[in-house]
Design a protein around this motif. Structure first.
Motif, PDB file in Angstrom:
ATOM      1  N   LEU A 184      44.476  42.275   1.180  1.00 49.04           N
ATOM      2  CA  LEU A 184      44.751  41.256   0.175  1.00 49.04           C
ATOM      3  C   LEU A 184      44.930  39.924   0.894  1.00 49.04           C
ATOM      4  O   LEU A 184      45.757  39.819   1.803  1.00 49.04           O
ATOM      5  CB  LEU A 184      46.020  41.633  -0.588  1.00 49.04           C
ATOM      6  N   ILE A 185      44.141  38.921   0.526  1.00 49.24           N
ATOM      7  CA  ILE A 185      44.199  37.627   1.195  1.00 49.24           C
ATOM      8  C   ILE A 185      44.645  36.567   0.198  1.00 49.24           C
ATOM      9  O   ILE A 185      43.956  36.299  -0.791  1.00 49.24           O
ATOM     10  CB  ILE A 185      42.843  37.271   1.833  1.00 49.24           C
ATOM     11  N   LEU A 186      45.805  36.008   0.451  1.00 47.61           N
ATOM     12  CA  LEU A 186      46.367  34.975  -0.411  1.00 47.61           C
ATOM     13  C   LEU A 186      45.829  33.623   0.021  1.00 47.61           C
ATOM     14  O   LEU A 186      46.045  33.185   1.147  1.00 47.61           O
ATOM     15  CB  LEU A 186      47.896  34.983  -0.315  1.00 47.61           C
ATOM     16  N   GLY A 187      45.114  32.964  -0.876  1.00 48.83           N
ATOM     17  CA  GLY A 187      44.513  31.672  -0.577  1.00 48.83           C
ATOM     18  C   GLY A 187      43.054  31.807  -0.214  1.00 48.83           C
ATOM     19  O   GLY A 187      42.692  32.566   0.692  1.00 48.83           O
ATOM     20  N   SER A 188      42.200  31.073  -0.917  1.00 47.42           N
ATOM     21  CA  SER A 188      40.762  31.077  -0.624  1.00 47.42           C
ATOM     22  C   SER A 188      40.299  29.692  -0.202  1.00 47.42           C
ATOM     23  O   SER A 188      39.248  29.205  -0.624  1.00 47.42           O
ATOM     24  CB  SER A 188      39.959  31.567  -1.847  1.00 47.42           C
ATOM     25  N   GLY A 189      41.121  29.052   0.637  1.00 47.48           N
ATOM     26  CA  GLY A 189      40.666  27.873   1.345  1.00 47.48           C
ATOM     27  C   GLY A 189      39.804  28.308   2.519  1.00 47.48           C
ATOM     28  O   GLY A 189      39.412  29.478   2.632  1.00 47.48           O
ATOM     29  N   PRO A 190      39.499  27.398   3.445  1.00 47.44           N
ATOM     30  CA  PRO A 190      38.619  27.740   4.564  1.00 47.44           C
ATOM     31  C   PRO A 190      39.091  28.932   5.390  1.00 47.44           C
ATOM     32  O   PRO A 190      38.296  29.810   5.726  1.00 47.44           O
ATOM     33  CB  PRO A 190      38.618  26.451   5.394  1.00 47.44           C
ATOM     34  N   ILE A 191      40.402  28.997   5.716  1.00 44.96           N
ATOM     35  CA  ILE A 191      40.892  30.112   6.522  1.00 44.96           C
ATOM     36  C   ILE A 191      40.799  31.415   5.740  1.00 44.96           C
ATOM     37  O   ILE A 191      40.354  32.448   6.257  1.00 44.96           O
ATOM     38  CB  ILE A 191      42.345  29.868   6.974  1.00 44.96           C
ATOM     39  N   GLY A 192      41.226  31.388   4.491  1.00 45.37           N
ATOM     40  CA  GLY A 192      41.181  32.599   3.682  1.00 45.37           C
ATOM     41  C   GLY A 192      39.769  33.120   3.501  1.00 45.37           C
ATOM     42  O   GLY A 192      39.520  34.335   3.596  1.00 45.37           O
ATOM     43  N   LEU A 193      38.832  32.228   3.220  1.00 46.35           N
ATOM     44  CA  LEU A 193      37.448  32.645   3.038  1.00 46.35           C
ATOM     45  C   LEU A 193      36.866  33.228   4.321  1.00 46.35           C
ATOM     46  O   LEU A 193      36.132  34.225   4.289  1.00 46.35           O
ATOM     47  CB  LEU A 193      36.601  31.459   2.564  1.00 46.35           C
ATOM     48  N   MET A 194      37.194  32.622   5.448  1.00 50.29           N
ATOM     49  CA  MET A 194      36.685  33.152   6.713  1.00 50.29           C
ATOM     50  C   MET A 194      37.356  34.481   7.048  1.00 50.29           C
ATOM     51  O   MET A 194      36.711  35.400   7.579  1.00 50.29           O
ATOM     52  CB  MET A 194      36.917  32.139   7.836  1.00 50.29           C
TER      53      MET A 194
END
Length: 378
Positions: A184-194
């Protein structure tokens, strides 16, 4: 030179600044050819990290070497380099053991034990940042990655080696993601997407993206094949995710940090000793399984009230966190890009001139115009 400078809360300006010069014999001066805007930069922009007026922002630069000190051995004028956001001496215990984000020598601030970082105010050494035309790089042999002379990769293909790629990779590695895990990844900014990409590469069975920005969630679904949850559509996002994952995710990676927007519907308020909220941590505590792992990658920069210590302890949850040590990861990740094992460029949505940097910050902060990652090109 021209440089983007902090002028107060939500106020940045491109101004004339003094050209950097060699201060120590291990320094190099580079001419910036590209520099990224990072979500962590918003902590300064929002005045969560105090900075003096005219302080130069930015920690994701690359460029061409213009000058080197007498003790620089591996770089010369004309070399193309990517500069990591960590500043490491290369000689201390931490630098020698791949923990360069905690270098003992790079931060002259006597009030903290943290390592030096570019563009992150007095707390992390007061080093001017890279959203400028030129940058001084201390310990240049160690604190830079020299792009091979025969490389045909464009700036955009290697720029994200400065922070986004190694931070995301380290987050997944440090969290211990393994084959068959639900991540589960909280946040889909650049770090989250990568991080979503790397989670799949580690063999995750499910990768779930949580955000409230529709175009980021759409990108996560379309480009990374992630399941998506818009937390603004859930009254109890942590509990809903717990049930959706049949007893909790194996790994929760927080790529948000101490954000001004709660990752829950709880009635949170800012405290005198706390910038933003720790809602991502509260969500993680509800959504992780027993004996699971929570990795905190988003920046937390102050003390926090309401930390769910009891929940983590009673459920045997492992907590991992910290500033990613990125320098030692850059050569390996460069090879992954060169061999087309991963494409970091799909998150780049905006390319602007340095003169347009204030506009870029406004768009990035407000998450307008489909923005995910903005690149500045002097």
């Amino acid at each position: 030179m021209k440089a983007l400078t902090y002028q107060g809360k939500e106020h940045v300006e491109v101004k004339d600044a003094a050209d950097p010069g060699i201060q120590h014999e291990k320094d190099a001066i580079i001419r910036i050819t590209a520099s990224g805007i990072c979500g962590s930069d918003l902590h300064l922009y929002k005045n969560g990290i105090p900075a003096a007026p005219d302080y130069i922002i930015g920690h994701e630069p690359m460029g061409i070497v213009e000058e080197v000190g007498n003790e620089v051995k591996t770089l010369k004028k004309g070399d193309r380099v990517v500069i990591p956001f960590n500043i490491g001496c290369g000689e201390c215990f931490y630098c020698k053991h791949q923990m360069e984000s905690q270098c003992d020598e790079s931060n002259p601030n006597p009030h903290t034990d943290a390592g030096g970082l570019f563009g992150f105010s007095e707390f992390n050494g007061n080093f001017p940042g890279g959203q400028a035309e030129y940058l001084r790089v201390p310990y240049a042999d160690f604190s830079s990655f020299k792009v091979p002379a025969d490389s045909d990769l464009e700036d955009e293909q290697v720029l994200l080696l400065s922070d986004v790629m190694p931070t995301a990779f380290w987050s997944v590695e440090h969290s211990g993601v393994k084959k068959g895990d639900t991540v589960l990844i909280l946040g889909s900014g650049p770090i989250g997407l990568m991080a979503q990409k790397f989670a799949w590469m580690k063999g995750a069975k499910r990768v779930i993206s949580v955000d409230q920005v529709p175009h980021r969630l759409e990108h996560a679904k379309r480009t990374n094949g992630a399941e998506t949850f818009n937390f603004s559509e859930h009254d109890e996002i942590g509990k809903d995710l717990y049930h959706e994952t049949n007893g909790g995710a194996d790994v929760v990676i927080d790529c948000v940090g101490m954000d001004g927007t709660p990752l829950s519907q709880e009635n949170t308020s800012e405290k005198p000793n706390q910038f933003g909220t720790i809602s991502p941590i509260l969500t993680a505590s509800e959504a992780v399984r027993k004996f699971g792992t929570v990795q905190l990658t988003g920046a937390y920069i102050s003390q926090a009230d309401g930390f769910p210590l009891g929940d983590f302890f009673t459920r045997n949850v492992s907590i991992k966190m910290g500033q990613a040590p990125v320098i030692h990861l850059m050569p390996m990740l460069y090879e992954m890009v060169r061999q087309k094992e991963i494409d970091p460029t799909d998150i780049i949505t905006h390319k602007l001139s340095l003169a347009d940097a204030p506009k870029a910050y406004d768009i990035f902060d407000k998450k307008e115009d489909g923005n995910i990652k903005a690149i500045l090109k002097p």
